[in-house]
Design a protein around this motif. Structure first.
Motif, PDB file in Angstrom:
ATOM      1  N   THR A   1      12.398   2.375  63.326  1.00 25.40           N
ATOM      2  CA  THR A   1      12.660   3.660  63.953  1.00 25.40           C
ATOM      3  C   THR A   1      11.880   4.760  63.246  1.00 25.40           C
ATOM      4  O   THR A   1      11.692   4.712  62.031  1.00 25.40           O
ATOM      5  N   PHE A   2      11.442   5.745  64.018  1.00 24.17           N
ATOM      6  CA  PHE A   2      10.838   6.950  63.451  1.00 24.17           C
ATOM      7  C   PHE A   2      11.892   7.994  63.107  1.00 24.17           C
ATOM      8  O   PHE A   2      11.591   8.994  62.475  1.00 24.17           O
TER       9      PHE A   2
ATOM     10  N   ASP B   1      13.386   9.868  65.364  1.00 24.39           N
ATOM     11  CA  ASP B   1      13.107  11.032  66.197  1.00 24.39           C
ATOM     12  C   ASP B   1      14.396  11.670  66.706  1.00 24.39           C
ATOM     13  O   ASP B   1      15.383  10.991  66.977  1.00 24.39           O
TER      14      ASP B   1
ATOM     15  N   THR C   1      16.127  12.974  69.449  1.00 21.45           N
ATOM     16  CA  THR C   1      16.189  13.004  70.900  1.00 21.45           C
ATOM     17  C   THR C   1      17.341  13.896  71.348  1.00 21.45           C
ATOM     18  O   THR C   1      18.004  14.543  70.538  1.00 21.45           O
TER      19      THR C   1
ATOM     20  N   ARG D   1      21.372  12.077  63.383  1.00 13.76           N
ATOM     21  CA  ARG D   1      20.408  10.979  63.491  1.00 13.76           C
ATOM     22  C   ARG D   1      20.411  10.136  62.218  1.00 13.76           C
ATOM     23  O   ARG D   1      20.288   8.903  62.283  1.00 13.76           O
TER      24      ARG D   1
ATOM     25  N   ASN E   1       7.823  11.037  58.574  1.00 16.09           N
ATOM     26  CA  ASN E   1       7.237  12.137  59.325  1.00 16.09           C
ATOM     27  C   ASN E   1       7.621  13.453  58.673  1.00 16.09           C
ATOM     28  O   ASN E   1       8.646  13.554  57.997  1.00 16.09           O
TER      29      ASN E   1
ATOM     30  N   ARG F   1       7.829  16.587  60.450  1.00 17.19           N
ATOM     31  CA  ARG F   1       7.895  17.455  61.626  1.00 17.19           C
ATOM     32  C   ARG F   1       9.351  17.788  61.933  1.00 17.19           C
ATOM     33  O   ARG F   1      10.256  17.032  61.569  1.00 17.19           O
TER      34      ARG F   1
ATOM     35  N   ASP G   1      10.896  17.535  64.665  1.00 17.90           N
ATOM     36  CA  ASP G   1      11.515  16.663  65.649  1.00 17.90           C
ATOM     37  C   ASP G   1      11.772  15.253  65.117  1.00 17.90           C
ATOM     38  O   ASP G   1      12.021  14.321  65.886  1.00 17.90           O
ATOM     39  N   PHE G   2      11.722  15.084  63.780  1.00 16.57           N
ATOM     40  CA  PHE G   2      12.044  13.802  63.157  1.00 16.57           C
ATOM     41  C   PHE G   2      12.986  14.043  61.978  1.00 16.57           C
ATOM     42  O   PHE G   2      12.916  15.084  61.320  1.00 16.57           O
TER      43      PHE G   2
ATOM     44  N   TYR H   1       0.442  11.314  62.596  1.00 13.81           N
ATOM     45  CA  TYR H   1       0.400  12.778  62.622  1.00 13.81           C
ATOM     46  C   TYR H   1      -0.265  13.282  61.351  1.00 13.81           C
ATOM     47  O   TYR H   1      -0.404  12.552  60.372  1.00 13.81           O
TER      48      TYR H   1
END
Length: 224
Positions: free
Chosen positions: A13-14, A16, A18, A31, A55, A57, A59-60, A120
């Motif tokens: 899994t990243f 992310d 959601t 998360r 990551n 960012r 959104d992670f 990224y």
């Protein structure tokens, strides 16, 4: 069948962030709890490996795979734990090895590292890296990481960080050789590099899977 390599199944899994069924954004704390629950259930179900990506960012949820994997290690018994991936171009190989050696101690020998250049680029300005040296960073630091795995103390001189002179890297992992995998997202040169170095390979199938078969063949040819 006797003499064949077992087929392993796992979950990556990243982390992310959601949205819920009602369209509400998920926060990083929720998360993170999900990821730890996935690891626990995957272990109970008998899966072989669990991996989390790195990551930087908004959104992670995961910027430090070894920290989250250490928490997962405390809730699991058998499943192997890996990064997917550690962005080695913008990381210090000494610190990477120390973190995953510590994870190996916590998990009683279940840690692995998967290194890659990342999908990224946010980590480069964050850690003061020059984007035009993208490939140089990865090749230089992968060489050092492999030396650290195989030698202690380490004497090394490269181009992207200060040299080491009889540098002792501690702690050492439980496993005699800490597994290091290479992740490839579609670049032929990366597959060739992994093969020549004798590293096991992850293919991140982003897009049509049919285009990755030639990369696998190129990897095998380079390894041979």
């Amino acid at each position: 069948m006797s003499g064949t390599t077992p087929f392993e199944i796992g979950i990556f899994t990243f982390g992310d962030l959601t949205r819920s069924a009602k369209g509400k954004p998920m926060d990083a704390a929720a998360r993170t709890r999900d990821i730890l629950e996935w690891a626990r259930v995957a272990d109970e179900a008998g899966l072989d490996v669990f991996g989390v990506g790195e990551n930087h960012r908004e959104d992670f949820a995961v910027s430090s795979p070894p920290a989250l994997l250490a928490a997962a290690a405390a809730q699991t018994k058998r499943i192997r734990l890996t990064s997917t991936v550690t962005v080695l171009s913008s990381a210090d190989p000494v610190r990477v090895f120390e973190d995953f050696a510590t994870l190996d101690l916590i998990s009683a020998g279940r840690a692995e590292i998967t290194v890659g250049r990342g999908a990224y680029l946010e980590s480069f300005p964050l850690f003061g890296q020059q984007l035009e040296r993208y490939d140089e960073y990865f090749e230089d630091r992968l060489e050092l990481l492999l030396r650290i795995r195989d030698e202690n103390p380490v004497t090394w001189n490269g181009t992207t960080r200060p040299p080491l002179r009889d540098g002792g890297i501690w702690p050492r992992p439980v496993q005699a050789v800490l597994p290091i995998w290479a992740a490839v997202g579609g670049t032929p040169a990366s597959a060739v590099r992994a093969g020549k170095l004798g590293l096991p390979l992850y293919l991140a199938i982003l897009g049509g899977p049919e285009r990755f078969a030639p990369l696998a063949e190129l990897y095998r040819h380079s390894a041979a």
